[in-house]
Design a protein around this motif. Structure first.
Motif, mmCIF file in Angstrom:
data_model
loop_
_atom_site.group_PDB
_atom_site.id
_atom_site.type_symbol
_atom_site.label_atom_id
_atom_site.label_comp_id
_atom_site.label_asym_id
_atom_site.label_seq_id
_atom_site.Cartn_x
_atom_site.Cartn_y
_atom_site.Cartn_z
ATOM 1 N N ARG A 1 32.261 48.198 39.191
ATOM 2 C CA ARG A 1 32.684 46.796 39.180
ATOM 3 C C ARG A 1 31.503 45.865 38.869
ATOM 4 N NH1 ARG A 1 30.464 43.769 42.325
ATOM 5 N NH2 ARG A 1 31.642 42.048 41.453
ATOM 6 N N ARG A 2 31.830 44.704 38.403
ATOM 7 C CA ARG A 2 30.796 43.702 38.122
ATOM 8 C C ARG A 2 31.422 42.308 38.132
ATOM 9 N NH1 ARG A 2 29.990 46.723 32.864
ATOM 10 N NH2 ARG A 2 30.102 48.390 34.388
ATOM 11 N N THR A 3 30.597 41.335 38.403
ATOM 12 C CA THR A 3 31.036 39.940 38.379
ATOM 13 C C THR A 3 31.290 39.504 36.937
ATOM 14 O OG1 THR A 3 29.949 39.330 40.440
ATOM 15 C CG2 THR A 3 30.185 37.588 38.802
ATOM 16 N N ARG B 1 31.776 36.195 34.421
ATOM 17 C CA ARG B 1 31.503 34.746 34.356
ATOM 18 C C ARG B 1 32.089 34.093 33.110
ATOM 19 N NH1 ARG B 1 27.090 37.317 36.558
ATOM 20 N NH2 ARG B 1 26.544 36.600 38.639
ATOM 21 N N GLN C 1 28.657 25.150 36.797
ATOM 22 C CA GLN C 1 28.348 26.525 36.370
ATOM 23 C C GLN C 1 29.395 26.988 35.357
ATOM 24 O OE1 GLN C 1 27.307 29.585 39.250
ATOM 25 N NE2 GLN C 1 27.887 28.150 40.836
ATOM 26 N N CYS D 1 34.328 35.588 39.941
ATOM 27 C CA CYS D 1 32.927 35.223 40.224
ATOM 28 C C CYS D 1 32.905 34.355 41.476
ATOM 29 C CB CYS D 1 32.339 34.456 39.038
ATOM 30 S SG CYS D 1 30.608 33.987 39.309
ATOM 31 N N TYR D 2 32.175 34.802 42.480
ATOM 32 C CA TYR D 2 31.964 33.941 43.648
ATOM 33 C C TYR D 2 31.100 32.759 43.240
ATOM 34 C CZ TYR D 2 33.598 37.247 47.252
ATOM 35 O OH TYR D 2 34.357 38.055 48.051
ATOM 36 N N LEU D 3 31.366 31.602 43.829
ATOM 37 C CA LEU D 3 30.528 30.426 43.603
ATOM 38 C C LEU D 3 29.865 30.054 44.928
ATOM 39 C CD1 LEU D 3 33.006 28.339 41.390
ATOM 40 C CD2 LEU D 3 31.224 29.947 40.633
ATOM 41 N N GLY D 4 28.592 30.417 45.028
ATOM 42 C CA GLY D 4 27.854 30.148 46.259
ATOM 43 C C GLY D 4 27.613 28.665 46.476
ATOM 44 N N SER E 1 25.123 44.860 37.211
ATOM 45 C CA SER E 1 23.840 44.586 37.886
ATOM 46 C C SER E 1 23.367 45.819 38.636
ATOM 47 C CB SER E 1 24.000 43.449 38.891
ATOM 48 O OG SER E 1 24.279 42.269 38.222
ATOM 49 N N ARG F 1 21.555 48.100 41.628
ATOM 50 C CA ARG F 1 21.528 48.091 43.094
ATOM 51 C C ARG F 1 20.313 48.855 43.584
ATOM 52 N NH1 ARG F 1 24.910 44.672 42.262
ATOM 53 N NH2 ARG F 1 26.939 44.516 43.277
HETATM 54 C C1 LIG Z 1 28.257 34.718 48.420
HETATM 55 C C2 LIG Z 1 28.051 34.883 46.940
HETATM 56 C C3 LIG Z 1 27.732 33.774 46.178
HETATM 57 C C4 LIG Z 1 27.582 33.907 44.796
HETATM 58 N N1 LIG Z 1 27.358 32.780 44.054
HETATM 59 C C5 LIG Z 1 27.316 32.879 42.711
HETATM 60 C C6 LIG Z 1 27.206 31.707 41.932
HETATM 61 O O1 LIG Z 1 27.138 30.586 42.437
HETATM 62 N N2 LIG Z 1 27.187 31.849 40.580
HETATM 63 C C7 LIG Z 1 27.282 33.069 39.965
HETATM 64 O O2 LIG Z 1 27.272 33.118 38.738
HETATM 65 N N3 LIG Z 1 27.391 34.209 40.694
HETATM 66 C C8 LIG Z 1 27.424 34.139 42.045
HETATM 67 N N4 LIG Z 1 27.594 35.269 42.806
HETATM 68 C C9 LIG Z 1 27.677 36.584 42.143
HETATM 69 C C10 LIG Z 1 26.362 37.337 42.290
HETATM 70 O O3 LIG Z 1 25.396 36.751 41.473
HETATM 71 C C11 LIG Z 1 26.601 38.818 41.927
HETATM 72 O O4 LIG Z 1 27.529 39.383 42.807
HETATM 73 C C12 LIG Z 1 25.302 39.617 41.987
HETATM 74 O O5 LIG Z 1 24.370 39.157 41.054
HETATM 75 C C13 LIG Z 1 25.570 41.101 41.718
HETATM 76 O O6 LIG Z 1 26.236 41.247 40.503
HETATM 77 P P1 LIG Z 1 27.622 42.028 40.391
HETATM 78 O O7 LIG Z 1 28.616 41.361 41.295
HETATM 79 O O8 LIG Z 1 28.022 41.928 38.954
HETATM 80 O O9 LIG Z 1 27.376 43.439 40.824
HETATM 81 C C14 LIG Z 1 27.715 35.182 44.183
HETATM 82 C C15 LIG Z 1 28.027 36.292 44.963
HETATM 83 C C16 LIG Z 1 28.198 36.146 46.319
HETATM 84 C C17 LIG Z 1 28.575 37.355 47.147
#
Ligand SMILES: Cc1cc2nc3c(=O)[nH]c(=O)nc-3n(C[C@H](O)[C@H](O)[C@H](O)COP(=O)(O)O)c2cc1C
Length: 249
Positions: A10-12, A14, A66, A130-133, A170, A172
């Protein structure tokens, strides 16, 4: 044991296509995600779905515009929510005692686990997330747009859509870096060097170091991505907001 390869692949995402994610699909995914465990089965969360363009535009600045926030078809803001539960207590002759850090943190845990369950379901069904922190950075602005009442605090936002192309995976840390058996085995300098060496030697990491004029990858995190000054400013904004929402933290 055989573990489904989804988890290691899996991967995020965007970047999203224009394809819609239907209300009925979102509803079904949320309903399934609600089977996630929660504190005392109190289910201390709510989720606000933003699909309307005007509302999304109002949220974008809070997410620092973003690309994932701007390009997503839907934004889901997951909130720690004691509003519903306290109302139920109060109209049931029960005296709630939830205006404290312990209760707030329980609600944050419930909310986070629920959000991740939703993300897993969405990804397993071919959607991108995609999570937005930024949600914890600009919670007061988000709360204003979403009209959150007291005892409701935004915790995280998930940008959702149909992936546009393949996202990059990404790296790990090795599992031994995070796994401790029976007791915590603290890291020596050599352990730390070997745990982070594969990450530091990657071409993209070396690129981040060079383009930010830094000496090490760690400095990219401390000086560029998450500098102390920003962490402190946004901590104050979030803590003040949480307290204004009736939780002592
Ligand atoms: C709590 C949290 C906040 C995050 N905030 C952002 C964000 O604001 N923008 C973004 O592009 N990705 C965000 N991410 C995604 C992370 O960057 C991503 O999970 C991490 O780099 C690992 O990549 P992967 O999920 O593809 O394995 C966030 C993830 C988490 C869990």
């Amino acid at each position: 044991m055989e573990i489904d390869s989804y988890f290691s692949q899996r991967r995020t995402v965007r970047s999203f296509t224009d394809a819609e994610v239907s209300d009925s699909d979102i509803r079904a995914m949320l309903e399934a995600a609600m089977h996630a465990p929660t504190t005392g089965n109190m289910q201390l969360y709510s989720v606000i779905i933003t699909r309307d363009d005007e509302k999304k535009k109002a949220l974008w600045p809070a997410h620092f515009s973003q690309p994932a926030a701007v390009g997503a078809k839907v934004l889901l803001t997951f909130c720690a929510d004691f509003n519903r539960f306290v109302k139920w207590c109060e109209q049931s002759g029960a005296v709630p005692g939830f205006d404290n850090f312990q209760s707030f943190f329980s609600a944050v845990l419930d909310t986070t686990i629920f959000a991740q369950q939703f993300v897993t379901i969405a990804e397993r069904n071919g959607l991108g997330t995609c999570y937005l922190g930024t949600t914890t950075y600009n919670a007061p602005d988000i709360a204003r747009v979403l009209e959150l009442p007291v005892r409701v605090v935004p915790v995280t936002t998930v940008a959702l859509g149909v992936p546009d192309g393949d996202a990059v995976q990404s790296p790990r840390l090795p599992v031994d870096a995070v796994m401790h058996v029976e007791k915590y085995n603290d890291y020596t300098r050599e352990d730390i060097a070997s745990v982070y060496a594969p990450l530091e030697s990657r071409e993209d990491s070396r690129g981040f170091i060079a383009e930010n004029g830094k000496q090490t990858l760690a400095q990219v995190f401390t000086d560029v991505r998450y500098p102390k000054g920003n962490n402190e400013v946004f901590s104050k904004i979030y803590r003040d907001f949480i307290e204004s929402q009736c939780f002592e933290v």
